[in-house]
Design a protein around this motif. Structure first.
Motif, PDB file in Angstrom:
ATOM      1  N   ALA A  84       1.993  -1.790  -6.364  1.00 35.92           N
ATOM      2  CA  ALA A  84       2.213  -0.789  -5.314  1.00 35.92           C
ATOM      3  C   ALA A  84       1.277   0.387  -5.525  1.00 35.92           C
ATOM      4  O   ALA A  84       1.100   0.850  -6.647  1.00 35.92           O
ATOM      5  CB  ALA A  84       3.663  -0.304  -5.324  1.00 35.92           C
ATOM      6  N   LYS A  85       0.681   0.876  -4.447  1.00 39.40           N
ATOM      7  CA  LYS A  85      -0.153   2.071  -4.563  1.00 39.40           C
ATOM      8  C   LYS A  85       0.714   3.309  -4.752  1.00 39.40           C
ATOM      9  O   LYS A  85       0.283   4.290  -5.351  1.00 39.40           O
ATOM     10  CB  LYS A  85      -1.031   2.229  -3.329  1.00 39.40           C
ATOM     11  N   GLY A  86       1.923   3.282  -4.217  1.00 41.07           N
ATOM     12  CA  GLY A  86       2.849   4.395  -4.366  1.00 41.07           C
ATOM     13  C   GLY A  86       3.847   4.146  -5.490  1.00 41.07           C
ATOM     14  O   GLY A  86       3.632   3.318  -6.382  1.00 41.07           O
ATOM     15  N   ASP A  87       4.973   4.864  -5.447  1.00 40.40           N
ATOM     16  CA  ASP A  87       5.996   4.762  -6.494  1.00 40.40           C
ATOM     17  C   ASP A  87       6.721   3.421  -6.439  1.00 40.40           C
ATOM     18  O   ASP A  87       6.923   2.834  -5.370  1.00 40.40           O
ATOM     19  CB  ASP A  87       7.040   5.876  -6.320  1.00 40.40           C
ATOM     20  N   ILE A  88       7.122   2.957  -7.612  1.00 36.49           N
ATOM     21  CA  ILE A  88       8.030   1.807  -7.721  1.00 36.49           C
ATOM     22  C   ILE A  88       9.338   2.336  -8.292  1.00 36.49           C
ATOM     23  O   ILE A  88       9.367   2.862  -9.409  1.00 36.49           O
ATOM     24  CB  ILE A  88       7.451   0.698  -8.616  1.00 36.49           C
ATOM     25  N   THR A  89      10.410   2.199  -7.513  1.00 36.80           N
ATOM     26  CA  THR A  89      11.724   2.691  -7.935  1.00 36.80           C
ATOM     27  C   THR A  89      12.681   1.510  -8.039  1.00 36.80           C
ATOM     28  O   THR A  89      12.912   0.804  -7.047  1.00 36.80           O
ATOM     29  CB  THR A  89      12.273   3.722  -6.934  1.00 36.80           C
ATOM     30  N   ASP A 107       0.831  -1.208   0.000  1.00 43.98           N
ATOM     31  CA  ASP A 107       0.000   0.000   0.000  1.00 43.98           C
ATOM     32  C   ASP A 107       0.862   1.254   0.000  1.00 43.98           C
ATOM     33  O   ASP A 107       0.329   2.365  -0.080  1.00 43.98           O
ATOM     34  CB  ASP A 107      -0.919   0.021   1.230  1.00 43.98           C
ATOM     35  N   GLY A 108       2.164   1.098   0.114  1.00 42.42           N
ATOM     36  CA  GLY A 108       3.070   2.238   0.090  1.00 42.42           C
ATOM     37  C   GLY A 108       3.905   2.243  -1.172  1.00 42.42           C
ATOM     38  O   GLY A 108       3.439   1.892  -2.253  1.00 42.42           O
ATOM     39  N   TYR A 109       5.201   2.621  -1.045  1.00 34.53           N
ATOM     40  CA  TYR A 109       6.093   2.595  -2.204  1.00 34.53           C
ATOM     41  C   TYR A 109       6.951   1.345  -2.157  1.00 34.53           C
ATOM     42  O   TYR A 109       7.038   0.651  -1.133  1.00 34.53           O
ATOM     43  CB  TYR A 109       6.965   3.862  -2.249  1.00 34.53           C
ATOM     44  N   LEU A 110       7.618   1.044  -3.275  1.00 38.50           N
ATOM     45  CA  LEU A 110       8.525  -0.107  -3.347  1.00 38.50           C
ATOM     46  C   LEU A 110       9.853   0.360  -3.935  1.00 38.50           C
ATOM     47  O   LEU A 110       9.874   1.049  -4.958  1.00 38.50           O
ATOM     48  CB  LEU A 110       7.923  -1.218  -4.203  1.00 38.50           C
ATOM     49  N   THR A 111      10.949  -0.007  -3.286  1.00 38.75           N
ATOM     50  CA  THR A 111      12.288   0.324  -3.768  1.00 38.75           C
ATOM     51  C   THR A 111      13.118  -0.952  -3.837  1.00 38.75           C
ATOM     52  O   THR A 111      13.175  -1.719  -2.866  1.00 38.75           O
ATOM     53  CB  THR A 111      12.977   1.335  -2.826  1.00 38.75           C
ATOM     54  N   THR A 112      13.775  -1.175  -4.973  1.00 46.04           N
ATOM     55  CA  THR A 112      14.605  -2.359  -5.159  1.00 46.04           C
ATOM     56  C   THR A 112      15.642  -2.073  -6.238  1.00 46.04           C
ATOM     57  O   THR A 112      15.600  -1.018  -6.891  1.00 46.04           O
ATOM     58  CB  THR A 112      13.741  -3.582  -5.528  1.00 46.04           C
ATOM     59  N   GLU A 118       4.610  -8.600 -14.358  1.00 43.03           N
ATOM     60  CA  GLU A 118       3.631  -7.513 -14.386  1.00 43.03           C
ATOM     61  C   GLU A 118       3.946  -6.557 -13.236  1.00 43.03           C
ATOM     62  O   GLU A 118       3.918  -6.948 -12.069  1.00 43.03           O
ATOM     63  CB  GLU A 118       2.210  -8.067 -14.227  1.00 43.03           C
ATOM     64  N   ILE A 119       4.226  -5.328 -13.576  1.00 41.28           N
ATOM     65  CA  ILE A 119       4.610  -4.327 -12.586  1.00 41.28           C
ATOM     66  C   ILE A 119       3.582  -3.201 -12.628  1.00 41.28           C
ATOM     67  O   ILE A 119       3.420  -2.536 -13.648  1.00 41.28           O
ATOM     68  CB  ILE A 119       6.020  -3.757 -12.860  1.00 41.28           C
ATOM     69  N   ARG A 120       2.879  -2.972 -11.512  1.00 40.92           N
ATOM     70  CA  ARG A 120       1.817  -1.963 -11.468  1.00 40.92           C
ATOM     71  C   ARG A 120       2.044  -1.002 -10.307  1.00 40.92           C
ATOM     72  O   ARG A 120       2.293  -1.421  -9.178  1.00 40.92           O
ATOM     73  CB  ARG A 120       0.446  -2.614 -11.324  1.00 40.92           C
ATOM     74  N   SER A 121       1.904   0.285 -10.615  1.00 40.02           N
ATOM     75  CA  SER A 121       2.017   1.335  -9.600  1.00 40.02           C
ATOM     76  C   SER A 121       0.856   2.303  -9.755  1.00 40.02           C
ATOM     77  O   SER A 121       0.443   2.608 -10.878  1.00 40.02           O
ATOM     78  CB  SER A 121       3.343   2.089  -9.744  1.00 40.02           C
ATOM     79  N   GLY A 122       0.349   2.790  -8.627  1.00 38.57           N
ATOM     80  CA  GLY A 122      -0.719   3.780  -8.687  1.00 38.57           C
ATOM     81  C   GLY A 122      -0.228   5.148  -9.096  1.00 38.57           C
ATOM     82  O   GLY A 122      -1.019   6.010  -9.472  1.00 38.57           O
ATOM     83  N   THR A 123       1.100   5.372  -9.057  1.00 38.42           N
ATOM     84  CA  THR A 123       1.619   6.724  -9.313  1.00 38.42           C
ATOM     85  C   THR A 123       2.735   6.771 -10.353  1.00 38.42           C
ATOM     86  O   THR A 123       2.629   7.450 -11.366  1.00 38.42           O
ATOM     87  CB  THR A 123       2.139   7.329  -8.007  1.00 38.42           C
ATOM     88  N   MET A 124       3.841   6.010 -10.141  1.00 36.56           N
ATOM     89  CA  MET A 124       5.016   6.182 -11.000  1.00 36.56           C
ATOM     90  C   MET A 124       5.925   4.959 -10.923  1.00 36.56           C
ATOM     91  O   MET A 124       6.060   4.350  -9.871  1.00 36.56           O
ATOM     92  CB  MET A 124       5.773   7.444 -10.556  1.00 36.56           C
ATOM     93  N   ILE A 125       6.537   4.624 -12.070  1.00 37.69           N
ATOM     94  CA  ILE A 125       7.575   3.596 -12.120  1.00 37.69           C
ATOM     95  C   ILE A 125       8.841   4.255 -12.642  1.00 37.69           C
ATOM     96  O   ILE A 125       8.839   4.896 -13.694  1.00 37.69           O
ATOM     97  CB  ILE A 125       7.181   2.412 -13.024  1.00 37.69           C
TER      98      ILE A 125
END
Length: 533
Positions: free
Chosen positions: A360-365, A345-350, A377-384
């Motif tokens: 992720a509901k937040g950014d995927i970085t 429900d937050g962001y993901l960093t990897t 399949e990579i999905r973000s509510g805001t930004m990849i």
């Protein structure tokens, strides 16, 4: 001193006359409509053209004969009006004719009451008029007592409640796992929250005598779980243990963290813990960790299941073997993600994602030295944000950004429900109308039929309410969708053919290698622009 123009009646033996007095030093001229209304209420007919001509460019006193009717003297009068918000009442006074009587204090009060004024009379202003006649000017006669606003309750937390802060990057582009600063540690007897209680407002009274209610104040209490104590006045919150403090849905939890010195495997079994969990080793295939707080793993997560009410931090990563699953209400930080399912429900960093299903509901970085996404399949509510997407082999890779999929699902569900409910309402109206016609024609219905009619009326009201609520919900969801028709995919190095891009529902297939690019939605298309982040 300026003075407004005036008019007054003069009663003579041969008829009724009108005296016009011009304004002085910038005062306002006579309003013809006001004069017309004044004479109309006194049943005086007059030549409007004659009077209007006399008022035009009035520079000196004029007297005009209105008619030949002999009338009694006209007394002093007042027109009382109340502002739309009922906070003030004003009076506009008109002079008496020759021989007419002046208004008394009680008569002014009586006229105010007739106009609806019941509170807040300003005696000083009324007496001021009586002693110093001021006509054709709006005079404040009554004023409401405004309500006194209260104060909302306020809670101050003395720990980090903002979990949107992202981890610091090292100079080489890797994530610094040593200084995440996302877990709030707390000591025994430490103050963790205070409450300022609400203060109720005090009602006021408008000039019509009705109460003016102050806005409702927000009341709060210090809500907490175990291992926390409150002061006697319930206004201060303290931790009873050394551990971690978190805020979940307005409730404070303190936990003395559960630490596993080695691996999560047959020697430990599955882990289910109220607070935070730290694993010094790895999490082996087939095992589960469920924590209400954060999960931190120093080794590798294999085909295991991890679910956190807070964050998941994997200092190495997850090699899921198509079995591994990570679910977090907070953020997820991992060295790499391979053959796993990840939801946050937050962001993901990897630093790398391979053949995984990530949401992720937040950014995927995806950065660091590798910074690639290949397959899955990579999905973000805001930004990849990624260095490299896809591969030279044309691996099928879906990158999707935009609105939360759950919101879209809810929108379509409500959209389908409304026509069905409207059809049910139409059938109900037809049946109800049929019975009502029978009753109107004099047909006597049985008790069961009468009960049925009453039941249908109740059902009709409930169905109409449901339809209205559904329309309101649909409108709110539509507003949310309109406000979230954005999102972007930023590729700092290369995006390869085989990648499918979806931005807020618009699909775009990558046909050729593209470098240093950002993909955004422009109306009904996805366009590629120079890289910008």
């Amino acid at each position: 001193m300026s003075k407004n123009a005036e008019f007054r009646l003069l009663m003579q033996n041969d008829g009724t006359y009108l005296e016009l007095v011009p304004a002085q030093l910038g005062g306002t001229p006579i309003d013809f409509n006001e004069l017309d209304d004044y004479l109309y209420k006194r049943h005086i007919e007059f030549d409007r053209l004659l009077v209007n001509d006399a008022m035009h460019d009035l520079a000196e006193r004029k007297v005009i004969k209105l008619d030949s009717v002999t009338r009694r003297p006209e007394g002093e009068s007042v027109k009382v009006w109340i502002t739309e918000d009922r906070m003030y009442a004003y009076g506009r006074f008109y002079p008496a004719s020759n021989g007419g009587q002046s208004l008394t204090y009680n008569e002014i009060i009586n006229d105010m009451v007739k106009a609806g004024v019941k509170y807040g009379a300003i005696e000083e202003n009324i007496n001021s008029f009586i002693n110093n006649k001021t006509y054709f000017t709006d005079i404040l006669l009554a004023k409401a007592m405004p309500c006194q606003f209260g104060r909302n309750a306020k809670i101050t937390y003395f720990f980090n409640t903002d979990l949107t802060k992202k981890p610091r990057m090292n100079d080489d582009g890797t994530v610094d796992f040593h200084q995440l600063d996302t877990i709030s540690r707390v000591s025994r007897d430490e103050l963790i929250a205070t409450l300022e209680p609400s203060v109720q407002g005090r009602p006021g009274i408008n000039v019509c005598g009705s109460a003016i209610l102050p806005p409702k104040v927000k009341t709060l209490t210090l809500r907490h779980g175990n291992k926390i104590r409150l002061s006697e006045d319930k206004l201060k919150m303290y931790s009873e243990v050394d551990g971690h403090v978190t805020l979940v849905d307005g409730k404070v939890f303190v936990s003395d963290c559960y630490e596993i010195a080695g691996d999560v495997d047959a020697s430990t079994g599955d882990i289910n813990y109220d607070g935070n969990v730290i694993v010094k080793g790895s999490v082996r295939t087939g095992y589960r960790i469920i924590a209400h707080g954060d999960i931190e793993v120093e080794g590798v997560v294999e085909g295991a299941f991890l679910q956190a009410g807070g964050q998941i931090i994997l200092k190495r990563g997850v090699q899921g073997m198509n079995k591994g699953t990570l679910k977090a209400q907070g953020n997820i930080v991992a060295k790499f993600i391979e053959n796993a399912t990840v939801e946050t429900d937050g962001y993901l960093t990897t630093e790398a994602i391979l053949h995984s299903k990530v949401s992720a509901k937040g950014d995927i970085t995806v950065g660091g030295r590798k910074g690639f996404i290949t397959g899955g399949e990579i999905r973000s509510g805001t930004m990849i944000s990624v260095k490299t997407a896809g591969s030279t082999m044309g691996t099928n890779t879906l990158l999707e950004v935009g609105v939360d999929p759950q919101i879209i699902e809810n929108y379509h569900k409500v959209e389908k429900e409304i026509p069905t409910m409207q059809q049910d309402l139409e059938r109900l109206n037809q049946n109800l109308l049929l019975y009502l016609k029978k009753i109107k024609s004099g047909e006597k219905l049985s008790a069961d039929k009468l009960l049925l009619v009453k039941s249908m009326s109740v059902n009709k009201e409930e169905l109409e309410k449901k339809i209205q609520e559904a329309h309101e919900q649909l409108e709110k969801l539509q507003q949310y969708l309109d406000e979230h028709e954005s999102g972007a995919i930023h590729v700092s190095d290369t995006i390869y053919p085989g990648c499918k891009i979806v931005i807020a529902g618009v699909v775009y297939f990558v046909r050729k290698e593209t470098i240093h690019s950002s993909l955004i939605r422009e109306q009904a298309d996805v366009i590629v622009v120079p890289y910008k982040l």
